[in-house]
Design a protein around this motif. Structure first.
Motif, PDB file in Angstrom:
ATOM      1  N   UNK A 242     -12.632   9.817  41.404  1.00 31.56           N
ATOM      2  CA  UNK A 242     -11.729   8.744  41.786  1.00 31.56           C
ATOM      3  C   UNK A 242     -11.492   8.886  43.281  1.00 31.56           C
ATOM      4  N   UNK A 243     -11.312   7.776  43.975  1.00 29.91           N
ATOM      5  CA  UNK A 243     -11.158   7.825  45.425  1.00 29.91           C
ATOM      6  C   UNK A 243      -9.953   7.037  45.888  1.00 29.91           C
TER       7      UNK A 243
ATOM      8  N   UNK B 226      -8.289  12.959  39.646  1.00 30.20           N
ATOM      9  CA  UNK B 226      -9.362  12.397  38.816  1.00 30.20           C
ATOM     10  C   UNK B 226     -10.383  13.447  38.437  1.00 30.20           C
ATOM     11  N   UNK B 227     -10.236  14.636  39.020  1.00 29.14           N
ATOM     12  CA  UNK B 227     -11.228  15.689  38.788  1.00 29.14           C
ATOM     13  C   UNK B 227     -10.582  16.811  37.998  1.00 29.14           C
TER      14      UNK B 227
ATOM     15  N   UNK C 138     -10.858   8.738  56.588  1.00 33.58           N
ATOM     16  CA  UNK C 138     -10.045   9.951  56.454  1.00 33.58           C
ATOM     17  C   UNK C 138      -8.879   9.908  57.424  1.00 33.58           C
TER      18      UNK C 138
ATOM     19  N   UNK D 116     -13.121  19.689  47.143  1.00 35.59           N
ATOM     20  CA  UNK D 116     -13.627  18.328  47.010  1.00 35.59           C
ATOM     21  C   UNK D 116     -14.307  17.891  48.301  1.00 35.59           C
ATOM     22  N   UNK D 117     -15.276  16.995  48.215  1.00 35.53           N
ATOM     23  CA  UNK D 117     -16.066  16.654  49.403  1.00 35.53           C
ATOM     24  C   UNK D 117     -15.263  15.974  50.522  1.00 35.53           C
ATOM     25  N   UNK D 118     -14.099  15.431  50.196  1.00 37.32           N
ATOM     26  CA  UNK D 118     -13.340  14.744  51.251  1.00 37.32           C
ATOM     27  C   UNK D 118     -11.888  14.627  50.826  1.00 37.32           C
ATOM     28  N   UNK D 119     -10.972  14.479  51.794  1.00 33.70           N
ATOM     29  CA  UNK D 119      -9.566  14.281  51.406  1.00 33.70           C
ATOM     30  C   UNK D 119      -9.376  12.909  50.767  1.00 33.70           C
ATOM     31  N   UNK D 120     -10.397  12.062  50.887  1.00 36.22           N
ATOM     32  CA  UNK D 120     -10.285  10.733  50.304  1.00 36.22           C
ATOM     33  C   UNK D 120     -10.446  10.768  48.790  1.00 36.22           C
ATOM     34  N   UNK D 121     -10.981  11.883  48.273  1.00 31.66           N
ATOM     35  CA  UNK D 121     -11.163  11.970  46.834  1.00 31.66           C
ATOM     36  C   UNK D 121      -9.814  12.194  46.178  1.00 31.66           C
ATOM     37  N   UNK D 122      -9.570  11.468  45.097  1.00 30.75           N
ATOM     38  CA  UNK D 122      -8.326  11.603  44.344  1.00 30.75           C
ATOM     39  C   UNK D 122      -8.449  12.839  43.455  1.00 30.75           C
ATOM     40  N   UNK D 123      -7.735  13.926  43.845  1.00 27.75           N
ATOM     41  CA  UNK D 123      -7.956  15.194  43.123  1.00 27.75           C
ATOM     42  C   UNK D 123      -7.460  15.124  41.686  1.00 27.75           C
TER      43      UNK D 123
END
Lengths: 235, 246
Positions: B162-163, A61-62, B180, A52-59
């Protein structure tokens, strides 16, 4: 198909007889995250990296691996948004088949219809080819099956295949390890090892996805807990 | 092998370049940055907050008419970063879609379903030559019955995720780096913390302290599931809390 002002195809032959848009689409697939599939004697496993592009993405949801019918699943390499379109169309086609014949669609039929959609987008007016290759895994009356469909719309049945960034190393690895009478659990271990080969960084239960289908004909995406168990067995 | 980019149209419409890229989509991302505005979204334990700059280019403009924060339904909001006209078009269609969903299925359109719809529409523009991609990144927020606070980001390429926290616009990358660090251990922020993290992220990244009239803040919280834009006084309270904390 065919969009109003664009009643001409955007994918046209080059002087050397190539359809360059399709070749470019394959390049887009080749820069996508690695995915692979292995057909075992008693089932099929498909797997992919989930970076995922960042750790901020809620995995949560993918989900890259999707089911098309209860007994057919699919994974991709390439452009995620294009994949969603194909999943939607394929699911609808499977339902239409059922509505007409009151039988669940055979894997080969669904593959053929999905491939036909992808081919349409290489010839219709005003559209570009899909930037994804699909690995479709299913189990029906003809046993376990694994098909790869390319942006051109051509499809082949595979015993084991890989797509995306690490395709050549992965395929070499699979060629060495594949045996005709492989059991599904062995295939899952091999799939994990193949992903691990080309993985940049530390592989874990949260950055890969695995889908399996056994003789029970129910396609399942493994939970992170289940993946963790398999990872530990592989270590 | 392929020679060049054919007729050279790969930069004008959404067809593949020789490297397998879609230049028009990449240019759409640049258009989002060209608006000069940065937006931030943070998801806390029971609430979601989005913040964006409110740039009023001319003192004679009626600043109440300038907004990037749009309610889609009573319970879901959308923060649009990028070209304002494209944003209004998207919002208008999203409102229609959400209303039809409610009428058809009898319950409110969930946030993730709305985000997927927006993303699927964006994908169509990347595949069909007759429409260009929209120069908008949309952050959709709401409170879901089953999944609690939700924050989704949809971009011109048709991606949506989702974020836990995210950013869009000019200083997107700097903001994501900042967030981050803050979200590293998956903290569960309270409502006040969520709002203040979002605002202070924006202040830190743009290296300026804001007045309440220079930013827009939108929230959804468990206690009050309605999507709301905070009033100037409320924004002031949070700004004061932030400056006292530092």
């Amino acid at each position: 198909m065919g969009d109003s002002q664009y009643s001409f195809s955007l994918t046209t032959f080059s002087p050397s007889g190539k359809l360059v848009q399709i070749e470019h689409a394959l390049t887009a697939v080749g820069s996508g995250q690695t995915s692979l599939g292995i057909k075992a004697a008693n089932g099929v496993v498909i797997a992919t990296e989930k970076k995922l592009p960042s750790i901020l993405v809620d995995e949560t949801s993918v989900q890259k691996i999707q089911s098309l019918t209860p007994n057919i699943g699919v994974v991709y390499s390439g452009m995620g948004p294009d994949f969603r379109v194909l999943v939607r169309k394929s699911r609808k086609q499977a339902q239409q088949y059922y509505q007409l014949y009151k039988e669940t669609i055979p894997v080969t039929q669904l593959v053929r219809e999905t491939a036909a959609v992808m081919q349409e987008f290489t010839q219709s007016g005003g559209v570009r080819p899909f930037g994804v290759s699909l690995l479709i895994a299913g189990y029906d009356d003809n046993g376990p099956q694994l098909y790869q469909v390319d942006p051109s719309g051509s499809y082949f049945s595979w015993k084991a295949s890989a797509m995306g960034k690490n395709v050549s190393n992965a395929k070499t690895f699979l060629e060495k390890r594949y045996t005709e009478d492989m059991e599904l659990d062995d295939a899952i271990h091999t799939a994990i090892l193949t992903l691990k080969e080309g993985y940049e960084g530390q592989i874990s239960a949260n950055n890969i996805e695995i889908g399996v289908i056994r003789a029970d004909r129910e396609f399942k995406v493994l939970t992170p807990a289940e993946i963790k168990d398999f990872l530990e067995e592989v270590e | 092998m392929s020679r060049g980019s054919g007729a050279g149209y790969d930069r004008h419409i959404t067809i593949f370049s020789p490297e397998g890229r879609l230049y028009q989509v990449e240019y759409a991302f640049k258009a989002v940055k060209s608006s000069g505005v940065t937006s931030i979204g943070v998801r806390g334990k029971d609430s979601v907050c989005v913040v964006t700059q409110k740039k009023v280019p001319d003192k004679l403009l009626d600043d109440t008419s300038i907004t990037h924060l749009f309610p889609i339904t009573k319970y879901t909001g959308l923060l649009a970063t990028g070209l304002t006209a494209d944003a209004r078009s998207l919002v208008s269609q999203a409102r229609n879609e959400a209303a039809e969903f409610r009428k058809k299925w009898g319950y409110e359109m969930p946030v993730d379903v709305l985000a997927k719809w927006i993303a699927d529409k964006a994908q169509i523009y990347t595949q069909h030559a007759y429409m260009r991609p929209l120069g908008v990144v949309a952050m959709v927020l709401g409170y879901d019955e089953e999944k609690n606070a939700q924050l989704f980001k949809c971009d011109p390429a048709g991606h949506f995720f989702g974020h836990k926290a995210t950013s869009a616009g000019l200083k997107e990358q700097e903001a994501i780096n900042f967030l981050e660090k803050k979200m590293k251990d998956s903290p569960q922020f309270t409502y006040d913390e969520t709002v203040q993290i979002a605002i202070s992220a924006l202040q830190s990244v743009l290296q300026e302290d804001f007045k309440a009239t220079e930013i827009e803040v939108g929230v959804v919280r468990k206690e009050d599931r309605v999507f709301r834009a905070l009033k100037t006084e409320e924004i002031d309270q949070h700004l004061t809390a932030i400056s006292e904390r530092d």
